[in-house]
Design an enzyme around this catalytic site. Structure first.
Site, short mmCIF file in Angstrom:
data_model
loop_
_atom_site.label_atom_id
_atom_site.label_comp_id
_atom_site.label_asym_id
_atom_site.label_seq_id
_atom_site.Cartn_x
_atom_site.Cartn_y
_atom_site.Cartn_z
N LYS A 170 73.52 14.69 23.25
CA LYS A 170 73.61 13.30 22.54
C LYS A 170 75.09 12.77 22.58
O LYS A 170 75.55 12.56 21.54
CB LYS A 170 73.22 13.53 21.32
CG LYS A 170 71.80 13.79 21.08
CD LYS A 170 71.06 13.92 19.58
CE LYS A 170 69.78 14.52 19.51
NZ LYS A 170 68.89 13.68 20.31
N CYS A 171 75.82 13.05 23.63
CA CYS A 171 77.07 12.79 24.10
C CYS A 171 77.39 11.58 24.74
O CYS A 171 76.26 11.03 25.76
CB CYS A 171 77.66 13.91 24.81
SG CYS A 171 79.42 13.65 25.18
N GLY A 172 78.50 10.89 24.71
CA GLY A 172 78.72 9.70 25.73
C GLY A 172 78.61 10.07 26.96
O GLY A 172 78.31 9.00 27.84
N PHE A 173 79.04 11.16 27.36
CA PHE A 173 79.24 11.51 28.57
C PHE A 173 77.69 12.15 29.30
O PHE A 173 77.57 12.53 30.35
CB PHE A 173 80.03 12.86 28.88
CG PHE A 173 81.51 12.38 28.74
CD1 PHE A 173 82.15 11.23 29.68
CD2 PHE A 173 82.43 12.85 27.57
CE1 PHE A 173 83.32 10.94 29.31
CE2 PHE A 173 83.47 12.44 27.42
CZ PHE A 173 84.24 11.41 28.05
N THR A 174 76.77 12.16 28.44
CA THR A 174 75.36 12.64 28.95
C THR A 174 74.71 12.08 30.27
O THR A 174 74.21 12.91 30.92
CB THR A 174 74.37 12.55 27.57
OG1 THR A 174 74.71 13.27 26.57
CG2 THR A 174 72.82 13.11 28.11
#
Length: 158
Positions: free
Chosen positions: A35-39
């Protein structure tokens, strides 16, 4: 001298994986979160995995230490990776990468290649460590570096 090959880690199913099993080929070790912007980097990691096949081992270690962005259990994480990004490289058991309970492998990675100003901590999800065929940590890459930008560094290790 300690090498990455000296470590044993836990797979998502709880069984052990000796990193010495990957001796003879470079590894890209990444702490991940669903659930990360980098996912979306899972997509780039999978592309590298498919491009290099058996020549390079990409290993993901889910971690919930940054903004609680990996809250799921092993089955939920595996389902997310498989269904959302068609991940076929190994996604290990969830680990801590910083603090007193940091996984021993991550303690070693940070010692070998510290971050900015020599700090032995991981700043965020999707920090990447490139390891050579002999288990030596050769480089560390920030979360902002996309997996595909590492192709040149990987090619040098083949």
């Amino acid at each position: 001298m300690t090498s990455v090959h000296d470590f044993t880690v836990k797979k998502a199913d709880g069984t052990e994986q000796k990193l010495s099993d990957f001796a003879g080929k470079p590894m890209l070790i990444v702490n991940t979160a669903s659930k990360c912007g980098f996912t979306p980097q899972y997509e780039g990691l999978e592309a590298l995995h498919r491009e290099y096949g058996d020549k390079v081992e990409i290993i993901a270690f889910p971690c919930n230490q940054f903004g609680a962005q990996e809250p799921g259990n092993a089955e939920e994480i595996a389902n997310f990776c498989s269904l959302t990004y068609d991940v076929t490289f190994p996604v290990m058991a969830k680990v801590e990468v910083n603090g007193a309970n940091a996984d021993p492998l991550y303690k070693h990675l940070k010692k070998e290649k510290p971050g900015l100003m020599g700090l032995q901590s991981i700043k965020w999800n999707f920090t990447k460590f490139l390891v050579d065929k002999n288990g030596k940590v050769v480089s560390r890459h920030a979360p902002t570096e996309k997996p595909e930008s590492l192709k040149g560094d990987i090619a040098k290790l083949l």
